[in-house]
Design a protein around this motif. Structure first.
Motif, PDB file in Angstrom:
ATOM      1  N   MET A 150     -12.507  27.200  -2.652  1.00 14.00           N
ATOM      2  CA  MET A 150     -13.012  25.759  -2.822  1.00 14.00           C
ATOM      3  C   MET A 150     -14.571  25.752  -2.944  1.00 14.00           C
ATOM      4  O   MET A 150     -15.178  24.830  -3.963  1.00 14.00           O
ATOM      5  CB  MET A 150     -12.827  25.451  -1.306  1.00 14.00           C
ATOM      6  CG  MET A 150     -13.417  23.729  -1.212  1.00 14.00           C
ATOM      7  SD  MET A 150     -12.441  22.581  -2.253  1.00 14.00           S
ATOM      8  CE  MET A 150     -13.251  21.102  -1.958  1.00 14.00           C
ATOM      9  N   LYS A 151     -15.184  26.749  -2.421  1.00 12.83           N
ATOM     10  CA  LYS A 151     -16.599  26.844  -2.661  1.00 12.83           C
ATOM     11  C   LYS A 151     -17.070  26.918  -4.107  1.00 12.83           C
ATOM     12  O   LYS A 151     -18.077  26.365  -4.807  1.00 12.83           O
ATOM     13  CB  LYS A 151     -17.176  27.983  -1.785  1.00 12.83           C
ATOM     14  CG  LYS A 151     -18.654  27.753  -1.707  1.00 12.83           C
ATOM     15  CD  LYS A 151     -19.089  28.965  -0.573  1.00 12.83           C
ATOM     16  CE  LYS A 151     -20.633  29.000  -0.442  1.00 12.83           C
ATOM     17  NZ  LYS A 151     -21.197  30.159   0.164  1.00 12.83           N
ATOM     18  N   ASP A 152     -16.117  28.037  -4.830  1.00 12.75           N
ATOM     19  CA  ASP A 152     -16.577  28.346  -6.090  1.00 12.75           C
ATOM     20  C   ASP A 152     -16.197  27.228  -7.241  1.00 12.75           C
ATOM     21  O   ASP A 152     -16.937  26.723  -8.099  1.00 12.75           O
ATOM     22  CB  ASP A 152     -15.623  29.403  -6.697  1.00 12.75           C
ATOM     23  CG  ASP A 152     -15.999  30.701  -6.007  1.00 12.75           C
ATOM     24  OD1 ASP A 152     -17.323  30.907  -5.453  1.00 12.75           O
ATOM     25  OD2 ASP A 152     -15.269  31.836  -6.104  1.00 12.75           O
ATOM     26  N   LYS A 153     -15.167  26.370  -6.796  1.00 13.36           N
ATOM     27  CA  LYS A 153     -14.722  25.221  -7.685  1.00 13.36           C
ATOM     28  C   LYS A 153     -15.802  24.229  -7.728  1.00 13.36           C
ATOM     29  O   LYS A 153     -16.582  23.597  -8.501  1.00 13.36           O
ATOM     30  CB  LYS A 153     -13.544  24.648  -6.991  1.00 13.36           C
ATOM     31  CG  LYS A 153     -12.374  25.303  -7.519  1.00 13.36           C
ATOM     32  CD  LYS A 153     -11.097  24.288  -6.935  1.00 13.36           C
ATOM     33  CE  LYS A 153      -9.862  25.044  -7.567  1.00 13.36           C
ATOM     34  NZ  LYS A 153      -8.610  24.526  -6.899  1.00 13.36           N
ATOM     35  N   ILE A 154     -16.648  23.963  -6.443  1.00 13.77           N
ATOM     36  CA  ILE A 154     -17.769  23.148  -6.231  1.00 13.77           C
ATOM     37  C   ILE A 154     -19.006  23.615  -7.285  1.00 13.77           C
ATOM     38  O   ILE A 154     -19.323  22.739  -7.926  1.00 13.77           O
ATOM     39  CB  ILE A 154     -18.159  22.967  -4.717  1.00 13.77           C
ATOM     40  CG1 ILE A 154     -16.903  22.041  -4.024  1.00 13.77           C
ATOM     41  CG2 ILE A 154     -19.451  22.098  -4.535  1.00 13.77           C
ATOM     42  CD1 ILE A 154     -17.210  21.973  -2.335  1.00 13.77           C
ATOM     43  N   LEU A 155     -19.094  24.694  -7.071  1.00 11.60           N
ATOM     44  CA  LEU A 155     -20.283  25.323  -7.632  1.00 11.60           C
ATOM     45  C   LEU A 155     -20.004  25.345  -9.064  1.00 11.60           C
ATOM     46  O   LEU A 155     -21.053  25.026  -9.857  1.00 11.60           O
ATOM     47  CB  LEU A 155     -20.455  27.032  -7.338  1.00 11.60           C
ATOM     48  CG  LEU A 155     -21.675  27.611  -7.743  1.00 11.60           C
ATOM     49  CD1 LEU A 155     -22.820  26.958  -7.111  1.00 11.60           C
ATOM     50  CD2 LEU A 155     -21.787  29.058  -7.336  1.00 11.60           C
ATOM     51  N   THR A 156     -18.801  25.413  -9.713  1.00 14.68           N
ATOM     52  CA  THR A 156     -18.566  25.439 -11.485  1.00 14.68           C
ATOM     53  C   THR A 156     -18.754  23.992 -11.624  1.00 14.68           C
ATOM     54  O   THR A 156     -19.274  23.739 -12.756  1.00 14.68           O
ATOM     55  CB  THR A 156     -17.030  25.826 -11.449  1.00 14.68           C
ATOM     56  OG1 THR A 156     -16.931  27.132 -10.876  1.00 14.68           O
ATOM     57  CG2 THR A 156     -16.885  25.965 -12.984  1.00 14.68           C
ATOM     58  N   GLY A 157     -18.121  23.116 -10.627  1.00 12.93           N
ATOM     59  CA  GLY A 157     -18.448  21.636 -11.055  1.00 12.93           C
ATOM     60  C   GLY A 157     -19.742  21.169 -11.241  1.00 12.93           C
ATOM     61  O   GLY A 157     -20.230  20.436 -12.096  1.00 12.93           O
ATOM     62  N   TYR A 158     -20.581  21.830 -10.191  1.00 18.19           N
ATOM     63  CA  TYR A 158     -21.925  21.420 -10.339  1.00 18.19           C
ATOM     64  C   TYR A 158     -22.647  21.743 -11.509  1.00 18.19           C
ATOM     65  O   TYR A 158     -23.537  21.205 -12.125  1.00 18.19           O
ATOM     66  CB  TYR A 158     -22.824  21.896  -8.953  1.00 18.19           C
ATOM     67  CG  TYR A 158     -24.253  21.959  -8.742  1.00 18.19           C
ATOM     68  CD1 TYR A 158     -24.709  20.762  -8.600  1.00 18.19           C
ATOM     69  CD2 TYR A 158     -24.957  23.012  -9.244  1.00 18.19           C
ATOM     70  CE1 TYR A 158     -26.149  20.662  -8.576  1.00 18.19           C
ATOM     71  CE2 TYR A 158     -26.194  22.990  -9.497  1.00 18.19           C
ATOM     72  CZ  TYR A 158     -26.908  21.724  -8.924  1.00 18.19           C
ATOM     73  OH  TYR A 158     -28.346  21.789  -8.981  1.00 18.19           O
ATOM     74  N   LYS A 159     -22.411  22.935 -11.796  1.00 15.54           N
ATOM     75  CA  LYS A 159     -23.040  23.615 -13.038  1.00 15.54           C
ATOM     76  C   LYS A 159     -22.561  22.788 -14.364  1.00 15.54           C
ATOM     77  O   LYS A 159     -23.418  22.554 -14.989  1.00 15.54           O
ATOM     78  CB  LYS A 159     -22.676  25.302 -13.120  1.00 15.54           C
ATOM     79  CG  LYS A 159     -23.323  26.292 -12.301  1.00 15.54           C
ATOM     80  CD  LYS A 159     -22.704  27.463 -12.474  1.00 15.54           C
ATOM     81  CE  LYS A 159     -23.141  28.695 -11.500  1.00 15.54           C
ATOM     82  NZ  LYS A 159     -22.733  29.716 -11.842  1.00 15.54           N
ATOM     83  N   ILE A 160     -21.395  22.480 -14.471  1.00 10.82           N
ATOM     84  CA  ILE A 160     -20.745  21.672 -15.416  1.00 10.82           C
ATOM     85  C   ILE A 160     -21.751  20.316 -15.588  1.00 10.82           C
ATOM     86  O   ILE A 160     -21.991  19.943 -16.727  1.00 10.82           O
ATOM     87  CB  ILE A 160     -19.278  21.607 -15.564  1.00 10.82           C
ATOM     88  CG1 ILE A 160     -18.601  22.717 -15.939  1.00 10.82           C
ATOM     89  CG2 ILE A 160     -18.901  20.686 -16.854  1.00 10.82           C
ATOM     90  CD1 ILE A 160     -17.329  23.013 -15.397  1.00 10.82           C
ATOM     91  N   VAL A 161     -21.444  19.593 -14.568  1.00  9.42           N
ATOM     92  CA  VAL A 161     -22.240  18.241 -14.643  1.00  9.42           C
ATOM     93  C   VAL A 161     -23.855  18.488 -14.698  1.00  9.42           C
ATOM     94  O   VAL A 161     -24.397  17.742 -15.830  1.00  9.42           O
ATOM     95  CB  VAL A 161     -22.155  17.680 -13.042  1.00  9.42           C
ATOM     96  CG1 VAL A 161     -23.078  16.260 -12.833  1.00  9.42           C
ATOM     97  CG2 VAL A 161     -20.745  17.311 -12.831  1.00  9.42           C
ATOM     98  N   LEU A 162     -24.557  19.401 -14.179  1.00 15.83           N
ATOM     99  CA  LEU A 162     -25.865  19.748 -14.478  1.00 15.83           C
ATOM    100  C   LEU A 162     -26.152  19.914 -15.968  1.00 15.83           C
ATOM    101  O   LEU A 162     -27.242  19.279 -16.523  1.00 15.83           O
ATOM    102  CB  LEU A 162     -26.517  20.755 -13.619  1.00 15.83           C
ATOM    103  CG  LEU A 162     -28.095  21.002 -13.655  1.00 15.83           C
ATOM    104  CD1 LEU A 162     -28.806  19.800 -13.083  1.00 15.83           C
ATOM    105  CD2 LEU A 162     -28.199  22.094 -12.696  1.00 15.83           C
ATOM    106  N   GLY A 163     -25.238  20.771 -16.570  1.00  9.30           N
ATOM    107  CA  GLY A 163     -25.496  21.225 -17.985  1.00  9.30           C
ATOM    108  C   GLY A 163     -25.412  20.134 -18.708  1.00  9.30           C
ATOM    109  O   GLY A 163     -26.111  20.012 -19.753  1.00  9.30           O
ATOM    110  N   VAL A 164     -24.305  19.346 -18.643  1.00 13.26           N
ATOM    111  CA  VAL A 164     -24.040  18.371 -19.351  1.00 13.26           C
ATOM    112  C   VAL A 164     -25.085  17.066 -19.430  1.00 13.26           C
ATOM    113  O   VAL A 164     -25.690  16.576 -20.490  1.00 13.26           O
ATOM    114  CB  VAL A 164     -22.626  17.586 -19.020  1.00 13.26           C
ATOM    115  CG1 VAL A 164     -22.402  16.188 -19.584  1.00 13.26           C
ATOM    116  CG2 VAL A 164     -21.287  18.422 -19.394  1.00 13.26           C
TER     117      VAL A 164
END
Lengths: 361, 529
Positions: free
Chosen positions: A1-15
């Protein structure tokens, strides 16, 4: 779950960062762009706070913030006192003014009040977000001047920072991976030149070549992407050269480690070894340099802004002292101090986040 | 890898180049209907009561008019009617009546009337405004007392509106040149209802109302300012629709932008490049009503000795200095610059090394070993340094005196200049506020705050007071020549060095731009070919 949030955060921030960058580079202006950058900033801040919390760095952060407030107070006090000790006043000019006119001016700007009253009144204003009104730019609040000019300085600084990492890191890695070859020598020649050449000379060379020999880039002004290229390159060359040298020596250290030899022995491709294993472990010195690098870019930008007529804060830092425009000098000094304090704090926190062996207390 | 980097770079440049449209400038205006000028800096204020610098003056004089303007075609820059249609004074030059133009409208459509002049002058003199140029009106009865707060009721000041179209002014001292003062931006009419409504923000685009040939259209601080032609202007309409003012501070960068055709008109060329730039067709240069001079501290040895001062003045060949600077300046002799009433090329001590030695022999310092330490001090500037070094060399060569040179940062320099101790020789300049000899000679009266020489002479003061009340041009000329002979020949209190010239580069597509001795840039005269 924590990894998924982190990945989501990275994608949103990057975009979001990418969108902001593209929108800014193509020259779009207005509240939408400001809102985009502000959202990016808030997202980074939120991520950073989450990271700090998860690494139990909060007590350290609070301690450092306390120290920062003391540092900033000392800076403001010193600048305030030194300004008033400097010979010459804000309204001295070639045409000496009648004493009654000078008295009116002193009364209007409260310069006739005792020094300690002026100092505490200024501090009170700062706490309320009021940095006073400029003496030179009649009636304009310092916050407004900063608001008008800081975005251009920030834009120039951020582009130069990105450029310096984009050039410096790959160049350093390439030089180290092809150690003692012509590639290495060429990269280091660039690095030495970038460090040694003063920015005004780099600017003159670039203007001569790209503006007047080739006629493809404008030599001054800040009107859109084509105008950004020369000042950004001029400002980015020196830090890029330093980063290249740091990366090269750091990669050379890491590249001889046992785990790298193991990675090669396992049959990994050179590119994978270099960028996945070596580079990640070589970035600490580069990160260490990032604090001073921001300072370097901020201070170096003054000259670049003047040469390329970038409507940033550079000229105000210089001219406000010449004009004895006390509120503007204090405002600009305070802003740069805050930036430097924050950048150093962020870098210190990043150490602990990137390298778990580092303990901050 | 390197190939891909080159390709990427080329792509960025091509992309960026495509985004630039050739004919559209800042604020979306078309280049074909815009003249782009370099203002050099952000105008510190467009509030013409508070503006004190040349950049603000350049903008305000093009968006606002005064009761009078200068006839730039007249060699003496005579004041001619602008918002006033005519004026007259009594014989003593103390009571002035101005009849105002009717049917003139502010940019918001309100009709211009006499009360706007009275309101403006009340604001200029009001101590709360803290206007530096308030002293421009100190010749008016009780104006100074009102500015000092000694009089609270403005009705006691000698300014009255007589109906909607007449302003009557009572002076406490005669001033034959009073209409010339009304050309200056600080004395222009103002709408105080607009100021009251917006406060300090009244000068922002959309708020500012004016009466000039141009209107303030847009303003990106520290970057550019846009003026648009005022189609309701009462006088000769501007030929060019827009004037875009750039703010490029660095002179070399401005020349680069000029060469890249980003700017049509640049003032203040880099001094080291003038030798090259002056050969170009776009180069314009004109001597101005501006003087570069050295002052002597007449209370400090050795300049307390009039013969020593004369020796120094006679030992300096100013033509040599002008040659070194190589920018079209004129070697000075008279205190009043060429092109102004009161100038006389025969006035002043001439360069004569033999006479200089004779003057030195007559002074207390005939034995040069007894000359105390002398320092020429100037504010840090490349040209000032060149002049100081040349004077140092000439005094060594012609009088055998060793002197030192010292530069100081501008504000430090000014602060020390105003102290009692001052400097033994100091550099200073004076640019005409208005083209009248009083503006130059008043500087050295015993009561002038700008007199840093400590030289005080009651006869000189009397001559200056006599000059301001005299209408007869010939008589005024004689008075001012007499005053200058006293100042420069008998007393040698100052050393006028040269009359400064100004330079511009002007794109050949811009027509109608003519330099004048005040370096006023009148945008409405310009056209685009």
């Amino acid at each position: 779950m924590k990894d998924k949030i982190l990945t989501g955060y990275k994608i949103v921030l990057g975009v979001m960062m990418l969108v902001s960058l593209v929108v800014s580079v193509i020259g779009v202006r207005g509240p939408l762009v400001s809102a985009l950058w502000m959202a990016d900033g808030l997202l980074i801040l939120a991520g950073f706070i989450a990271l700090v919390m998860s690494k139990s760095l909060l007590p350290y952060l609070i301690k450092r913030l306390g120290e920062s407030v003391v540092t900033l107070l000392l800076i403001v006090t010193m600048v305030f006192v030194l300004l008033r000790m400097m010979p010459g006043g804000p309204f001295d000019s070639e045409r000496a003014l009648p004493p009654e006119v000078m008295a009116n001016l002193a009364a209007k700007y409260k310069l006739d009040a005792p020094m300690h009253e002026q100092y505490f009144s200024y501090l009170k204003g700062v706490l309320q977000g009021d940095l006073g009104a400029s003496f030179k730019y009649v009636g304009r609040p310092v916050t407004e001047i900063i608001g008008d000019t800081f975005p251009a300085s920030l834009q120039l600084g951020v582009y130069a920072l990105i450029l310096s990492y984009l050039i410096g890191i790959p160049l350093g890695v390439m030089a180290a991976s092809r150690h003692n070859t012509w590639w290495d020598s060429g990269a280091m020649l660039f690095a030495m030149s970038g460090v040694a050449l003063p920015s005004f000379l780099v600017a003159a060379l670039l203007i001569l070549i790209f503006s007047f020999q080739m006629g493809v880039l404008p030599p001054a002004l800040w009107e859109g992407p084509i105008y950004y290229i020369l000042p950004v390159i001029t400002l980015g060359v020196r830090p890029a050269a330093i980063i290249a040298r740091l990366t090269r020596s750091s990669v050379l250290d890491v590249i001889r480690s046992d785990f790298v030899r193991t990675a090669y022995a396992k049959g990994l491709a050179q590119r994978v070894v270099l960028f996945k294993h070596v580079l990640r472990n070589s970035l600490i010195p580069v990160l260490t340099y990032s604090g001073p690098l921001i300072a370097d870019i901020i201070s170096g930008a003054f000259i670049i802004e003047v040469i390329f007529a970038v409507p940033g804060m550079g000229r105000h830092l210089i001219m406000s002292v010449t004009n004895r425009d006390y509120p503007l000098v204090l405002g600009v000094a305070l802003l740069f101090s805050v930036l430097l304090v924050i950048s150093n704090l962020v870098v210190d926190l990043l150490y602990a986040i990137i390298d778990p062996r580092i303990k901050l207390a | 890898m390197s190939r891909s980097i080159i390709l990427a770079f080329a792509a960025i440049i091509s992309f960026a180049a495509c985004t630039k449209t050739d004919q559209t400038l800042k604020f979306g205006v078309k280049k074909s209907e815009t003249v782009v000028v370099n203002l050099q800096t952000e105008p510190p204020s467009l509030d013409w009561h508070k503006a004190v610098d040349t950049t603000s003056h350049e903008v305000t004089m093009n968006i606002m008019d005064g009761l009078a303007e200068f006839d730039y075609s007249d060699p003496n820059l005579k004041a001619i009617p602008a918002l006033a249609t005519k004026w007259e004074s009594d014989k003593a030059a103390k009571k002035w009546t101005f009849e105002l133009r009717q049917g003139v409208k502010w940019s918001d459509g309100v009709e211009f009337e006499a009360q706007h002049v009275v309101d403006a002058w009340e604001r200029l003199l009001n101590p709360k405004t803290a206007a530096e140029y308030a002293y421009f009106l100190f010749g008016i009865k009780n104006a100074q007392a009102y500015n000092e707060g000694k009089i609270k009721n403005f009705a006691e000041v000698g300014i009255k509106a007589d109906g909607k179209n007449k302003v009557v002014v009572d002076l406490h001292t005669p001033m034959s040149f009073f209409p010339s003062l009304l050309v200056h931006h600080s004395t222009h009419p103002m709408r105080i209802d607009v100021v009251a409504k917006h406060g300090d923000a009244w000068t922002k685009p959309g708020n500012l109302v004016s009466l000039g040939a141009y209107k303030l259209k847009d303003w990106a601080h520290d970057e550019a300012i846009l003026l648009e032609r005022n189609d309701d202007y009462y006088g000769e309409k501007a030929k060019v629709k827009f004037v875009l003012g750039r703010m490029i501070t660095e002179q070399s960068s401005a020349v680069n932008a000029f060469d890249a055709r980003e700017i049509d008109l640049i003032p203040e060329l880099p001094s080291n490049d003038i030798a090259v730039l002056k050969n170009r067709d776009e180069y314009l240069s004109k001597p101005n009503l501006a003087l570069f001079y050295y002052g002597f501290n007449t209370k400090q040895a050795p300049f307390d000795d009039v013969n020593f001062r004369k020796a120094v003045v006679q030992a300096v060949d100013k033509t040599e200095i002008v040659k070194i600077l190589n920018k079209g300046d004129i070697a000075a002799s008279s205190w009043i610059p060429e092109g102004m009433l009161g100038h006389d090329g025969n006035v002043g001590l001439k360069f004569d090394a033999t006479a200089a030695k004779a003057s030195l022999a007559k002074s207390k310092y005939a034995d040069i070993t007894k000359v105390p330490r002398i320092t020429i001090t100037y504010n840090t500037n490349e040209n000032h340094k060149k002049v100081a070094e040349n004077v140092q060399a000439q005094l060594k060569k012609n009088l055998g005196i060793n002197i030192e040179i010292l530069n100081e940062e501008w504000k430090v320099y000014l602060a020390k200049l105003k102290t009692k101790q001052g400097y033994s020789i100091f550099r200073m300049g004076w640019v005409a506020d208005y083209p009248d000899p009083d503006n130059f000679l008043n500087l050295l009266t015993s009561y002038s705050a700008n007199n840093h020489t400590n030289w005080k002479n009651t006869e000189f003061d009397k001559l200056i007071a006599q000059g301001v009340g005299e209408f007869d041009v010939q008589k005024r000329q004689e008075i001012y020549v007499k005053a200058q002979k006293l100042l420069l020949e008998e007393e040698a209190a100052v050393l006028p060095v040269y009359y400064q010239s100004r330079q511009n580069l002007v794109n050949p597509r811009v027509k109608g731009f003519a330099m004048n001795v005040l370096d006023h840039k009148v945008y409405r005269k310009m056209s685009i070919e």
